[in-house]
Design a protein around this motif. Structure first.
Motif, mmCIF file in Angstrom:
data_model
loop_
_atom_site.group_PDB
_atom_site.id
_atom_site.type_symbol
_atom_site.label_atom_id
_atom_site.label_comp_id
_atom_site.label_asym_id
_atom_site.label_seq_id
_atom_site.Cartn_x
_atom_site.Cartn_y
_atom_site.Cartn_z
ATOM 1 N N MET A 304 0.837 -1.193 0.000
ATOM 2 C CA MET A 304 0.000 0.000 0.000
ATOM 3 C C MET A 304 0.876 1.248 0.000
ATOM 4 S SD MET A 304 -2.987 1.212 2.664
ATOM 5 C CE MET A 304 -1.826 1.505 3.995
ATOM 6 N N VAL A 305 1.920 1.235 0.828
ATOM 7 C CA VAL A 305 2.849 2.365 0.879
ATOM 8 C C VAL A 305 3.584 2.515 -0.450
ATOM 9 C CG1 VAL A 305 4.948 3.234 1.976
ATOM 10 C CG2 VAL A 305 3.130 2.258 3.376
ATOM 11 N N PHE A 306 4.062 1.395 -1.000
ATOM 12 C CA PHE A 306 4.807 1.452 -2.252
ATOM 13 C C PHE A 306 3.920 1.942 -3.392
ATOM 14 C CE2 PHE A 306 6.930 -0.893 -5.887
ATOM 15 C CZ PHE A 306 7.969 0.008 -5.994
ATOM 16 N N SER A 307 2.662 1.522 -3.431
ATOM 17 C CA SER A 307 1.739 1.993 -4.465
ATOM 18 C C SER A 307 1.520 3.496 -4.359
ATOM 19 C CB SER A 307 0.392 1.262 -4.345
ATOM 20 O OG SER A 307 0.542 -0.127 -4.509
ATOM 21 N N LEU A 308 1.419 3.991 -3.122
ATOM 22 C CA LEU A 308 1.242 5.427 -2.922
ATOM 23 C C LEU A 308 2.451 6.207 -3.426
ATOM 24 C CD1 LEU A 308 -0.171 7.923 -1.729
ATOM 25 C CD2 LEU A 308 0.896 7.361 0.473
ATOM 26 N N VAL A 309 3.658 5.774 -3.062
ATOM 27 C CA VAL A 309 4.836 6.547 -3.450
ATOM 28 C C VAL A 309 5.107 6.447 -4.952
ATOM 29 C CG1 VAL A 309 5.903 6.421 -1.173
ATOM 30 C CG2 VAL A 309 6.427 4.670 -2.863
ATOM 31 N N LEU A 310 4.734 5.325 -5.590
ATOM 32 C CA LEU A 310 4.880 5.249 -7.047
ATOM 33 C C LEU A 310 3.970 6.247 -7.745
ATOM 34 C CD1 LEU A 310 5.233 1.462 -7.949
ATOM 35 C CD2 LEU A 310 6.995 3.231 -7.972
ATOM 36 N N MET A 311 2.756 6.392 -7.233
ATOM 37 C CA MET A 311 1.818 7.365 -7.788
ATOM 38 C C MET A 311 2.336 8.787 -7.559
ATOM 39 S SD MET A 311 -2.281 7.552 -7.075
ATOM 40 C CE MET A 311 -2.017 7.559 -5.294
ATOM 41 N N LEU A 312 2.830 9.049 -6.358
ATOM 42 C CA LEU A 312 3.388 10.370 -6.066
ATOM 43 C C LEU A 312 4.655 10.635 -6.873
ATOM 44 C CD1 LEU A 312 2.927 10.526 -2.177
ATOM 45 C CD2 LEU A 312 1.532 11.632 -3.931
ATOM 46 N N MET A 313 5.423 9.575 -7.153
ATOM 47 C CA MET A 313 6.638 9.742 -7.948
ATOM 48 C C MET A 313 6.300 10.238 -9.350
ATOM 49 S SD MET A 313 9.599 6.914 -8.804
ATOM 50 C CE MET A 313 8.759 6.124 -10.194
ATOM 51 N N MET A 314 5.246 9.692 -9.951
ATOM 52 C CA MET A 314 4.836 10.162 -11.275
ATOM 53 C C MET A 314 4.405 11.622 -11.228
ATOM 54 S SD MET A 314 2.838 6.932 -13.022
ATOM 55 C CE MET A 314 2.887 7.720 -14.644
ATOM 56 N N MET A 315 3.677 11.994 -10.168
ATOM 57 C CA MET A 315 3.246 13.388 -10.025
ATOM 58 C C MET A 315 4.442 14.309 -9.814
ATOM 59 S SD MET A 315 -0.077 12.988 -7.570
ATOM 60 C CE MET A 315 -1.469 11.938 -8.017
ATOM 61 N N GLN A 316 5.397 13.853 -8.983
ATOM 62 C CA GLN A 316 6.587 14.662 -8.731
ATOM 63 C C GLN A 316 7.369 14.892 -10.011
ATOM 64 O OE1 GLN A 316 8.502 15.678 -5.186
ATOM 65 N NE2 GLN A 316 8.295 17.057 -6.927
ATOM 66 N N CYS A 317 7.554 13.827 -10.801
ATOM 67 C CA CYS A 317 8.299 13.953 -12.055
ATOM 68 C C CYS A 317 7.582 14.865 -13.039
ATOM 69 C CB CYS A 317 8.525 12.573 -12.673
ATOM 70 S SG CYS A 317 9.635 11.511 -11.728
ATOM 71 N N ALA A 318 6.253 14.769 -13.094
ATOM 72 C CA ALA A 318 5.486 15.644 -13.978
ATOM 73 C C ALA A 318 5.633 17.104 -13.558
ATOM 74 C CB ALA A 318 4.016 15.236 -13.982
ATOM 75 N N GLN A 319 5.609 17.355 -12.242
ATOM 76 C CA GLN A 319 5.747 18.726 -11.755
ATOM 77 C C GLN A 319 7.134 19.275 -12.049
ATOM 78 O OE1 GLN A 319 3.937 19.866 -7.949
ATOM 79 N NE2 GLN A 319 5.943 20.617 -7.305
ATOM 80 N N VAL A 320 8.155 18.436 -11.895
ATOM 81 C CA VAL A 320 9.522 18.871 -12.207
ATOM 82 C C VAL A 320 9.632 19.239 -13.680
ATOM 83 C CG1 VAL A 320 11.933 18.148 -12.313
ATOM 84 C CG2 VAL A 320 10.545 17.527 -10.341
ATOM 85 N N SER A 321 9.013 18.433 -14.549
ATOM 86 C CA SER A 321 9.057 18.718 -15.995
ATOM 87 C C SER A 321 8.435 20.069 -16.302
ATOM 88 C CB SER A 321 8.323 17.615 -16.763
ATOM 89 O OG SER A 321 8.898 16.353 -16.523
ATOM 90 N N ARG A 322 7.302 20.359 -15.666
ATOM 91 C CA ARG A 322 6.628 21.635 -15.925
ATOM 92 C C ARG A 322 7.411 22.803 -15.325
ATOM 93 N NH1 ARG A 322 2.342 18.797 -13.279
ATOM 94 N NH2 ARG A 322 1.141 17.500 -14.744
ATOM 95 N N ASP A 323 7.844 22.655 -14.072
ATOM 96 C CA ASP A 323 8.495 23.761 -13.372
ATOM 97 C C ASP A 323 9.875 24.084 -13.939
ATOM 98 O OD1 ASP A 323 6.303 23.915 -11.784
ATOM 99 O OD2 ASP A 323 7.258 23.137 -9.970
ATOM 100 N N ARG A 324 10.632 23.043 -14.264
ATOM 101 C CA ARG A 324 12.000 23.256 -14.730
ATOM 102 C C ARG A 324 12.103 23.281 -16.250
ATOM 103 N NH1 ARG A 324 15.572 22.101 -10.310
ATOM 104 N NH2 ARG A 324 14.307 22.231 -8.433
ATOM 105 N N GLY A 325 11.021 22.865 -16.950
ATOM 106 C CA GLY A 325 11.051 22.862 -18.413
ATOM 107 C C GLY A 325 11.974 21.812 -18.991
ATOM 108 N N ILE A 326 12.111 20.664 -18.301
ATOM 109 C CA ILE A 326 13.023 19.629 -18.772
ATOM 110 C C ILE A 326 12.246 18.464 -19.358
ATOM 111 C CG2 ILE A 326 14.706 20.272 -17.019
ATOM 112 C CD1 ILE A 326 13.994 17.627 -15.598
#
Length: 525
Positions: A304-326
């Motif tokens: 359950m914890v691992f599923s949560l952090v995998l979902m958050l990892m995708m969101m984090q990476c998407a936010q980094v792409s938008r914020d940093r333009g990478i």
């Protein structure tokens, strides 16, 4: 929230189908819909080693390729990834009937499924990153919540039929959904136009800012890998592993959606790790003393914890792409390379521990000792002052993921609380979103109230649903900085700064800096 519950986008259904395919294909050598007599230790270990190596190698190759050949990486084909997954499933089915070449077909299936599933993961990541934050996140969470229903429905189908149903129905359906979804992607965003080698300092800064977050997710992946390795050797818990993972996906997605409907909040991957760390390490320390019933509960909690952090990892990476333009493939592949390598190592630890004896102690003592050590070192590195990152002045390091509820910003990023414009100027918001507590981010400058301008910008952020990075750019614009100086200060490209400025002006319904200064003065009054 961005989208009503009555309308589920095709991308959510497509992502749910992909998670179902992933759950029935590559999850650590445990095949829930293949005959148990086929799943010998030799077969499952061969499959996992081939699959994990290919899966991890695909992320490493994508990180390097997206940096050195960004345009080539952008042409990753949906059809190619789907064909690889289909071919891998076909190899597994063939292995059940061609006894002379069982291990060869199982190894080939592992390689094909590993590369194909990694490719589909990165295609979905690229799609969700291209959307506005609220819209992309809600579609991702809804898809994660739908996947368990599809997965458990497969138990109603005979096993012999399910083995063929996954490659013949769900793989093409997933490919069709993503092909329909990518039509709405806007390819003129900085993340897609970026040429990494033109400004390598941006990518070095991103890796420097986020390797600790990747390590935190990786340590939880290590814990889940240990559990899966144990499950491979003990059939009394093997049937729990996949079901626990899917149930964990639903619980974590449902809780996140409920919280999001009620409030605005921010989550960081390192913060989540700090919260769950005492629970996970306590679970490992109790492992040698409690029975199989406890082990099943610990499996469910860990996944359950691992599923949560995998979902958050995708969101984090998407936010980094938008914020940093990478490039979105680069940052997700970087995270994936760290995370799935640690998961593979954890699996091998769980598997070989059955053959290890430490001074006559039971093998679970060995698992608990090593797992606790890895988790403890990760906590020290990610939170200790000894390895604390020295960020450039003004750089937001490891920004938390922002969840702005519908009262703050809708799917298009505009504030529904603000009324229509009057006389060319936006009306004051009818009701501002509930204020969040001032939580310091990883950067000393992020969100700090230093003077009157900072205070005005924070008020504008709350009223109009601006992200942390947009607020930071808005403040620098208000202070008279040029686009070039802002780019240098934040270690991002000028094209990314212009895109943030465009989004800020759209949300505020203005067109130039002077109008922004007028709004700030009005808010002070």
């Amino acid at each position: 929230m961005a989208e009503g519950a009555a309308h589920t986008h095709v991308s959510s259904w497509g992502y749910a189908c992909f998670l179902t395919v992933n759950a029935t294909s590559i999850w650590g050598g445990v095949f829930p819909f293949l005959p148990m007599e086929f799943q010998t230790a030799e077969v499952t270990l061969t499959f996992f080693l081939a699959q994990s190596l290919a899966f991890w190698g695909a992320f490493v190759a994508s990180a390097v390729g997206s940096y050195r050949f960004p345009h080539g990486a952008r042409r990753m084909l949906v059809s190619l990834s789907a064909i690889l997954v289909f071919a891998g499933s076909a190899c597994l089915i063939g292995a059940m009937y061609v006894f002379e070449a069982v291990l060869v077909l199982v190894a080939a299936g592992g390689v094909l499924l590993g590369i194909g599933c990694a490719g589909l993961f990165m295609l979905w990541q690229r799609y969700f990153a291209s959307l506005p934050p609220a819209q992309g996140n809600v579609r991702l969470v809804v898809g994660t919540a739908l996947a368990p229903f599809i997965y458990f429905a497969l138990y109603l189908v005979p096993i012999a039929l399910t083995a063929f149903l996954v490659p013949l129905v769900f793989v093409p359906l997933c490919g069709l959904c993503i092909a329909l979804s990518v039509r709405e992607m806007r390819m003129d965003q900085p993340m897609f136009e970026d040429v990494p080698r033109q400004h390598p300092q941006v990518y070095r800064q991103v890796v420097s800012d986020y390797w600790r977050s990747a390590l935190c997710v990786g340590s939880l992946a290590f814990a889940s890998g240990v559990i899966r390795g144990i499950a491979l050797l003990h059939q009394e818990i093997s049937f729990v592993v996949n079901s626990a993972s899917m149930l964990g996906s639903f619980v974590s997605a449902a809780v996140l959606l409920l919280l999001w409907r009620r409030m605005s909040f921010r989550l960081g991957l390192t913060s989540v790790f700090r919260v769950v760390y005492p629970l996970v390490i306590t679970g490992f320390l109790l492992l040698p003393f409690l029975g199989a019933g406890y082990l099943n509960l610990f499996v469910a909690f860990t996944y359950m914890v691992f599923s949560l952090v995998l979902m958050l990892m995708m969101m984090q990476c998407a936010q980094v792409s938008r914020d940093r333009g990478i490039n979105p493939v680069f940052i997700y592949a970087f995270f994936g390379a760290v995370v799935y390598l640690m998961q593979a190592v954890g699996f091998l630890l769980g598997w070989v521990s059955d053959f290890v004896s430490v001074d006559g102690f039971d093998w679970l003592f060995f698992v608990a000792m090593v797992s606790s050590y890895v988790l403890g070192i990760t906590l020290l590195v990610s939170t200790g002052t000894l390895f604390k990152a020295v960020a450039s002045k003004g750089t937001v390091t490891a920004d938390p993921i922002e969840f702005l509820r519908r009262g703050s910003a809708d799917a298009d990023g505009r504030s529904p609380a603000s009324g229509p414009a009057k006389d060319g100027k936006p009306a004051k918001p009818a009701k501002a979103a509930p204020k969040r507590r001032n939580r310091p981010s990883a950067s000393d400058d992020a969100g700090a109230i230093r003077d009157r301008t900072s205070k005005q910008c924070r008020a504008m952020q709350e009223a109009f649903g601006l992200s942390t990075r947009e607020t930071e750019v808005m403040e620098l614009i208000a202070r008279g900085n040029s686009m070039a100086s802002i780019a240098e200060r934040l270690v991002i490209s000028e094209n990314t700064v212009r895109t943030h400025a465009k989004h800020i002006y759209t949300k505020l319904d203005i067109h130039k800096r002077q109008e922004l200064l007028d709004m700030l003065h009005e808010r002070e009054g």
